[in-house]
Scaffold this active site. Structure first.
Site, short mmCIF file in Angstrom:
data_model
loop_
_atom_site.label_atom_id
_atom_site.label_comp_id
_atom_site.label_asym_id
_atom_site.label_seq_id
_atom_site.Cartn_x
_atom_site.Cartn_y
_atom_site.Cartn_z
N GLY A 258 -41.97 -22.39 -9.93
CA GLY A 258 -41.77 -22.95 -8.60
C GLY A 258 -41.48 -24.44 -8.64
N ALA A 330 -50.82 -23.38 -9.31
CA ALA A 330 -49.83 -23.72 -8.28
C ALA A 330 -49.24 -22.48 -7.63
CB ALA A 330 -48.72 -24.56 -8.90
N LYS A 376 -51.90 -27.90 5.23
CA LYS A 376 -51.98 -26.84 6.24
C LYS A 376 -53.33 -26.12 6.21
CE LYS A 376 -46.99 -26.15 6.39
NZ LYS A 376 -46.70 -27.36 5.63
N VAL A 419 -43.32 -31.44 0.02
CA VAL A 419 -42.60 -32.17 -1.02
C VAL A 419 -41.10 -32.04 -0.75
CG1 VAL A 419 -44.34 -32.09 -2.83
CG2 VAL A 419 -42.81 -30.16 -2.53
N GLY A 421 -37.35 -31.46 -1.09
CA GLY A 421 -36.46 -30.69 -1.94
C GLY A 421 -37.07 -29.46 -2.56
N SER A 422 -38.31 -29.10 -2.17
CA SER A 422 -38.90 -27.89 -2.74
C SER A 422 -38.17 -26.66 -2.22
CB SER A 422 -40.39 -27.80 -2.39
OG SER A 422 -40.56 -27.66 -0.99
N VAL A 426 -37.40 -28.02 4.27
CA VAL A 426 -36.49 -28.43 5.34
C VAL A 426 -35.26 -29.16 4.82
CG1 VAL A 426 -37.72 -30.61 5.76
CG2 VAL A 426 -36.41 -29.56 7.59
N ARG A 511 -42.20 -22.26 15.48
CA ARG A 511 -42.29 -20.92 14.93
C ARG A 511 -43.73 -20.43 14.94
NH1 ARG A 511 -39.47 -22.11 9.30
NH2 ARG A 511 -40.95 -23.83 9.50
#
Length: 608
Positions: A258, A330, A376, A419, A421-422, A426, A511
């Protein structure tokens, strides 16, 4: 004066000059690519030839043929200046003529600016000048340093950033080039913002040591990334304490394929571990990670293990075979709307998977277990965040439950926000929408998020793993939250378009499970500083192991019934601060109308 002796001297001078020029390889240079160094070499060659000729004339020729010293030295000096000037002028003329003829071939050219007025900026100009492309024109440099503004560098003027709009209107500037390793971050940021306001695209140039043969190709330069624009001052870390901690250890990384896991792999490999075990269930990304390791870390010892962390038996085989000493956990299911519709999978991976790993860590005497959590999990409003909070609660309860002081596993949690560009985040989403011509979709005009670059986040994770004694939740300084709408606007401008005109922005509504802003601490938590200014410890609520174990067992049993509502109800019982937002599970929340707090709290919390 022009007698036989004179012609003899002329022949000797030409022979000496030819020998010097050939030995210094002056004749091998391509004139149209001449640089200042080439011109200086010509100057040195003419000077050396003149000095050698004078020595030969005095030692050998004068005794046989004689000469008049009154005219010899002045003529030698005049010849030196004429020869040097003509040879240098030849190179400059040919070079300028070559560029002029190239310019005639191109009807329209892109007008460029270069940020900065230092050596790096000059290297950019020289690199572009040496390029085979001729479809651009460098208008000048941009620098707000008062000592450089309005000066000239290689016949190109240095402008202040306030002149960018004027240059755009008058000359049609289309792009500005910036160096990646620019020292003046604030000035660079100001110039980029001016360019975005004017609709000028910004492209980023790597450090000059990455250029091939000192040449730049404009068509191959990437546009400036939003990650570059948002990045704060770089975090400086010693790194020696991290290397000392990880060197020679057997290290397991879950979720190794990931975004976060793969960066942990890269940074851990630089610390020379004895063995690195890469664990993930995604076959193709794990294979790509293996190829990257083979290319960039040829001497490393790595094992790849495909496993779903829900599979306890397969995990136990991993621990039995490799006996890891340090675990970076992770692996997780992280997408909020997806987990809101599939809570049972969130429980299986984020809760049961973490429990499997943590239990095995104790059974196999693992030294440290570092869990990657999320903001979160703080006052969660969705299934994903609540599942990560339950995982936090479980591994913290294990820390206090262990009785064997000698073989005690230290459980450490790191908590941070998004983070850049994960995978699935977004920034890649906005970039893809812009490439398709829009619209760019934002859930709410007021939504904000914390952001951090992937390498920066992993550096802090590794630092926290070193300082952790067990039981801590480390909170990272993520700076100020960023408005997602502003992020979208800046990305559209960086792409050279006008927001709302060229690329539309649409608001789709929050959402399921999504909230307007994220938090790094809940209402009852306080922070304790550490020796690193970017890392703090949360003085968190803790729960007794027996209570946590019983409730998680009940949650996992309920999860087998495929009754999502009962599963979520149990999650709310374990995490009293879990109040759903924009979700079908909101009806389960019993809230005190006057205070806004949940009315039933299932356990009296303690403070670690």
């Amino acid at each position: 004066m022009f007698n036989s002796k004179f012609f003899l001297y002329l022949i000797v001078y030409n022979i000496i000059t030819m020998v010097v020029f050939v030995s210094m390889r002056i004749h091998t240079g391509i004139i149209r690519y001449s640089s200042v160094d080439d011109i200086f070499r010509v100057f040195k060659a003419v000077l050396l030839a003149s000095l050698l000729f004078e020595i030969v004339a005095y030692l050998f020729l004068s005794s046989y043929f004689g000469f008049n010293n009154h005219w010899f030295v002045p003529m030698l000096i005049i010849n030196f200046f004429i020869s040097a000037s003509m040879l240098i002028a030849l190179r400059i003329t040919v070079k300028q003529l070559f560029h002029y003829l190239q310019d005639l071939e191109v009807v329209s050219k892109e007008v460029l600016l270069i940020y900065g007025a230092d050596r790096s900026s000059l290297l950019i100009k020289q690199g572009l000048d040496a390029s085979s492309e001729n479809n651009f024109e460098i208008l000048g440099f941009v620098d707000d340093n008062p000592d450089r503004r309005n000066k000239h560098i290689e016949q190109k003027r240095v402008y202040g950033s306030h002149s960018i709009q004027y240059l755009k209107n008058k000359y049609g500037v289309e792009k500005m080039i910036v160096m990646e390793d620019c020292i003046n971050i604030e000035g660079r940021k100001l110039a980029i913002e001016k360019c975005m306001e004017c609709g000028i695209r910004v492209i980023s140039v790597p450090a000059s040591n990455y250029w091939l043969k000192g040449k730049l190709r404009l068509s191959q330069l990437p546009d400036l990334r939003i990650e570059d624009l948002l990045q704060r001052e770089p975090i400086n870390m010693e790194g020696e304490n991290i290397k000392a901690e990880l060197k020679g250890k057997r290290i397991l990384i879950t979720g190794a394929a990931g975004s976060i896991g793969s960066e942990i792999v890269r940074q851990v490999l630089r610390c020379n571990p004895q063995l690195l075990i890469l664990c993930d269930q995604a076959e193709t990304p794990l294979h790509e990670m293996q190829l990257e390791i083979e290319d960039n870390f040829k001497d490393s010892v790595c094992e790849l293990f495909i496993v779903n962390i829900q599979n306890y038996g397969r995990l136990k085989s991993l621990f039995e075979t490799y006996r890891p000493e340090i675990i970076f956990h992770a692996a997780a299911l992280k997408h909020v709307p997806m987990m809101e519709h599939n809570p049972s999978e969130a429980i299986l991976t984020n809760v049961m998977g973490t429990k499997n790993l943590a239990d095995l860590a104790i059974d196999y005497d693992v030294e440290k277990f570092i869990m990657i959590s999320t903001d979160k999990a703080v006052n969660p409003t969705n299934v994903m965040g609540a599942s990560k909070r339950i995982a936090e609660i479980y591994i913290q309860s294990l820390q206090n439950y262990q009785t064997d002081v000698v073989h005690r596993t230290r459980f450490i949690t790191t908590r941070f926000g998004n983070v850049l560009g994960s995978n699935g985040s977004v920034v890649p989403r906005f970039r893809a929408q812009i490439e398709m011509g829009g619209p760019v979709t934002v859930t709410d005009p007021n939504i904000t998020r914390y952001f951090m670059t992937i390498p920066e986040a992993v550096q802090l994770v590794l630092e926290a793993s070193v300082m952790g004694k067990g039981g801590e939740i480390f909170i990272f300084d993520m700076g100020e939250p960023i408005k997602i709408l502003n992020l979208a606007v800046n990305m559209i401008k960086l792409a050279g378009f006008m927001p709302y005109t060229d690329i539309k922005i649409c608001f789709t509504g929050l959402r399921p499970g999504e909230k307007l802003y994220e938090e790094l601490l809940n209402k009852t938590e306080k922070v304790v500083p550490t020796y690193h200014e970017k890392i703090k410890i949360s003085n968190v609520i803790y729960y007794p192991y027996e209570y946590v174990q019983r409730n998680i067992d009940e949650l996992l049993a309920l999860n087998c019934s495929n009754n999502d509502k009962e599963v979520v109800r149990k999650m709310k019982e374990i995490v009293p601060e879990y109040v759903s937002a924009n979700s079908t599970y909101q009806s389960m929340d019993v809230v005190n109308v006057e205070t806004g707090d949940l009315m039933d709290v299932s356990v009296e919390p303690g403070v670690s």
